[in-house]
Design a protein around this motif. Structure first.
Motif, mmCIF file in Angstrom:
data_model
loop_
_atom_site.group_PDB
_atom_site.id
_atom_site.type_symbol
_atom_site.label_atom_id
_atom_site.label_comp_id
_atom_site.label_asym_id
_atom_site.label_seq_id
_atom_site.Cartn_x
_atom_site.Cartn_y
_atom_site.Cartn_z
ATOM 1 N N UNK A 47 0.809 -1.215 0.000
ATOM 2 C CA UNK A 47 0.000 0.000 0.000
ATOM 3 C C UNK A 47 0.837 1.257 0.000
ATOM 4 N N UNK A 48 1.890 1.285 0.823
ATOM 5 C CA UNK A 48 2.762 2.454 0.890
ATOM 6 C C UNK A 48 3.500 2.664 -0.428
ATOM 7 N N UNK A 49 3.949 1.569 -1.039
ATOM 8 C CA UNK A 49 4.657 1.672 -2.312
ATOM 9 C C UNK A 49 3.726 2.201 -3.403
ATOM 10 N N UNK A 50 2.497 1.688 -3.437
ATOM 11 C CA UNK A 50 1.536 2.161 -4.438
ATOM 12 C C UNK A 50 1.249 3.645 -4.258
ATOM 13 N N UNK A 51 0.986 4.063 -3.016
ATOM 14 C CA UNK A 51 0.676 5.475 -2.758
ATOM 15 C C UNK A 51 1.875 6.361 -3.070
ATOM 16 N N UNK A 52 3.055 5.982 -2.612
ATOM 17 C CA UNK A 52 4.236 6.802 -2.864
ATOM 18 C C UNK A 52 4.512 6.957 -4.349
ATOM 19 N N UNK A 53 4.386 5.866 -5.072
ATOM 20 C CA UNK A 53 4.658 5.897 -6.512
ATOM 21 C C UNK A 53 3.677 6.796 -7.246
ATOM 22 N N UNK A 54 2.368 6.612 -7.019
ATOM 23 C CA UNK A 54 1.401 7.393 -7.794
ATOM 24 C C UNK A 54 1.270 8.824 -7.279
ATOM 25 N N UNK A 55 1.660 9.061 -6.013
ATOM 26 C CA UNK A 55 1.697 10.441 -5.526
ATOM 27 C C UNK A 55 2.767 11.230 -6.272
ATOM 28 N N UNK A 56 3.951 10.637 -6.403
ATOM 29 C CA UNK A 56 5.011 11.278 -7.185
ATOM 30 C C UNK A 56 4.571 11.411 -8.640
ATOM 31 N N UNK A 57 3.901 10.370 -9.157
ATOM 32 C CA UNK A 57 3.410 10.416 -10.522
ATOM 33 C C UNK A 57 2.400 11.533 -10.739
ATOM 34 N N UNK B 86 17.802 5.530 1.776
ATOM 35 C CA UNK B 86 17.665 6.509 0.694
ATOM 36 C C UNK B 86 17.492 5.831 -0.657
ATOM 37 N N UNK B 87 18.181 4.725 -0.868
ATOM 38 C CA UNK B 87 18.093 4.034 -2.161
ATOM 39 C C UNK B 87 16.675 3.558 -2.447
ATOM 40 N N UNK B 88 15.984 3.057 -1.423
ATOM 41 C CA UNK B 88 14.612 2.589 -1.611
ATOM 42 C C UNK B 88 13.683 3.751 -1.927
ATOM 43 N N UNK B 89 13.867 4.870 -1.222
ATOM 44 C CA UNK B 89 13.027 6.039 -1.462
ATOM 45 C C UNK B 89 13.277 6.610 -2.853
ATOM 46 N N UNK B 90 14.526 6.628 -3.290
ATOM 47 C CA UNK B 90 14.829 7.084 -4.642
ATOM 48 C C UNK B 90 14.191 6.174 -5.688
ATOM 49 N N UNK B 91 14.089 4.882 -5.376
ATOM 50 C CA UNK B 91 13.425 3.957 -6.290
ATOM 51 C C UNK B 91 11.939 4.288 -6.410
ATOM 52 N N UNK B 92 11.316 4.648 -5.281
ATOM 53 C CA UNK B 92 9.905 5.045 -5.308
ATOM 54 C C UNK B 92 9.731 6.295 -6.166
ATOM 55 N N UNK B 93 10.626 7.259 -5.999
ATOM 56 C CA UNK B 93 10.557 8.489 -6.791
ATOM 57 C C UNK B 93 10.746 8.174 -8.274
ATOM 58 N N UNK B 94 11.712 7.318 -8.566
ATOM 59 C CA UNK B 94 11.925 6.918 -9.957
ATOM 60 C C UNK B 94 10.668 6.274 -10.541
ATOM 61 N N UNK B 95 10.057 5.370 -9.786
ATOM 62 C CA UNK B 95 8.845 4.694 -10.258
ATOM 63 C C UNK B 95 7.735 5.704 -10.545
ATOM 64 N N UNK B 96 7.646 6.740 -9.718
ATOM 65 C CA UNK B 96 6.599 7.725 -9.906
ATOM 66 C C UNK B 96 6.821 8.609 -11.117
ATOM 67 N N UNK B 97 8.061 9.033 -11.337
ATOM 68 C CA UNK B 97 8.346 9.965 -12.429
ATOM 69 C C UNK B 97 8.368 9.260 -13.779
ATOM 70 N N UNK B 98 9.075 8.132 -13.856
ATOM 71 C CA UNK B 98 9.317 7.522 -15.160
ATOM 72 C C UNK B 98 8.324 6.414 -15.532
#
Length: 325
Positions: free
Chosen positions: A72-82, A246-258
């Motif tokens: 749930x957290x991964x889905x929300x973080x990813x689409x929030x950045x998206x 930090x690496x995991x959080x950057x991965x979430x940001x990457x998933x959201x943007x790209x």
């Protein structure tokens, strides 16, 4: 207010009664008029290629973030950045305009399904689903898209499309065999199947809605709707964000943007201008790309079976999507 763009003026395949065998723009060249520039004709395959490459990279990002962020957290973080990224993209393109009535309701439903439910189901499934089974289950989606599109959109069942999908799915099965660890649970398999069904159904719904709303506007609103639907996971996201590396959080940001904002925007652009069946078949190329990226970035050397499977995937995509000249 609905935008009046080339996206809006598209004639849906199920109304036109005829579907092109090749991704193409919806405008036609009048007799005697010059043909569209080569760059214009390449826009659709280029958009599809961007989607496929970025979706292939998503497997790496999910694997990197999935150990520290719950589904749930991964889905929300990813689409929030998206959503944030898409808001900027839509604002720059001047697409921040709302459709009305049933079109708006349809876009909201589509967004909750595609960005919310699909991500939740797939993230939850991949917690205990081995990579091979996950790729095999997700690989069912293009087959379902072709079936649904043939029945509900009037796209029919072109022989080359079906043969290409069959070849590509055989390649996915080969990759699945090479990467399977036998660690899948029954619940995870059901969740993976559910994700494939939502994937296919969302594609068909999007194809039906695109004649009424600009593709970028639809992607932005859909991602926003999915984000709102996932807001109950906010406390979990904040807790995990505080302790995640930090690496995991950057991965979430990457998933959201790209893989989310950019890839879904190019997906919508391409889907407006080609058939759902062929665009779905093109996504089979994501599987071998994911194998190659894992090899290059994670040092996961593919087995010969996986390489053969990847070759079959690419061959199937070529058969399904390219028109003989």
């Amino acid at each position: 207010m609905t935008n009046t763009t080339a996206d809006d003026r598209q004639t849906p395949p199920h109304l036109s009664g005829k579907v092109s065998d090749m991704p193409s723009t919806t405008t036609t060249t009048p007799p005697g008029a010059p043909a569209p520039p080569v760059a214009h004709r390449l826009l659709v395959p280029a958009a599809a290629a961007v989607t496929v490459v970025l979706w292939g990279s998503a497997f790496i990002g999910i694997r990197s973030a999935g150990f520290d962020y719950s589904p749930g957290a991964l889905a929300l973080g990813r689409i929030l950045v998206g959503t944030i990224t898409l808001t900027v993209m839509a604002a720059l393109a001047r697409k921040l305009r709302l459709p009305r009535g049933r079109t708006l309701a349809g876009v909201i439903v589509w967004g909750v399904l595609w960005f919310g439910l699909y991500n939740l189901a797939l993230n939850a499934a991949e917690r205990t689903l081995d990579a091979g089974t996950a790729s095999l289950l997700v690989g069912l989606a293009p087959i379902l898209i072709a079936v649904f599109a043939g029945i509900s959109l009037g796209e029919g069942f072109p022989a080359r499309l079906l043969v290409g999908i069959g070849i590509a799915f055989a390649g996915v099965a080969g990759i699945a065999l090479a990467t399977s660890s036998g660690a899948s649970s029954g619940v995870s398999v059901v969740l993976g199947l559910a994700a494939a069904v939502v994937y296919a159904g969302s594609t068909i719904l999007q194809k039906r809605l695109l004649p009424q709303v600009d593709s970028l506007t639809m992607t932005w609103l859909g991602c926003l709707a999915g984000t709102v639907a996932c807001l109950p996971f906010t406390p979990v996201l904040l807790d995990e964000l505080a302790v995640a590396p930090t690496s995991a959080t950057l991965s979430v940001i990457y998933l959201g943007v790209f893989p989310t904002a950019i890839a879904f925007a190019t997906w919508g652009f391409a889907l407006t201008r080609t058939t759902a069946g062929r665009l779905g078949a093109a996504t089979y190329a994501a599987a071998p790309l994911a194998v190659l990226m894992s090899w290059a970035l994670l040092g996961e050397v593919p087995t010969p079976v996986a390489l053969i499977g990847g070759t079959l995937c690419l061959a199937g995509v070529l058969v399904a999507t390219l028109r003989l000249r």
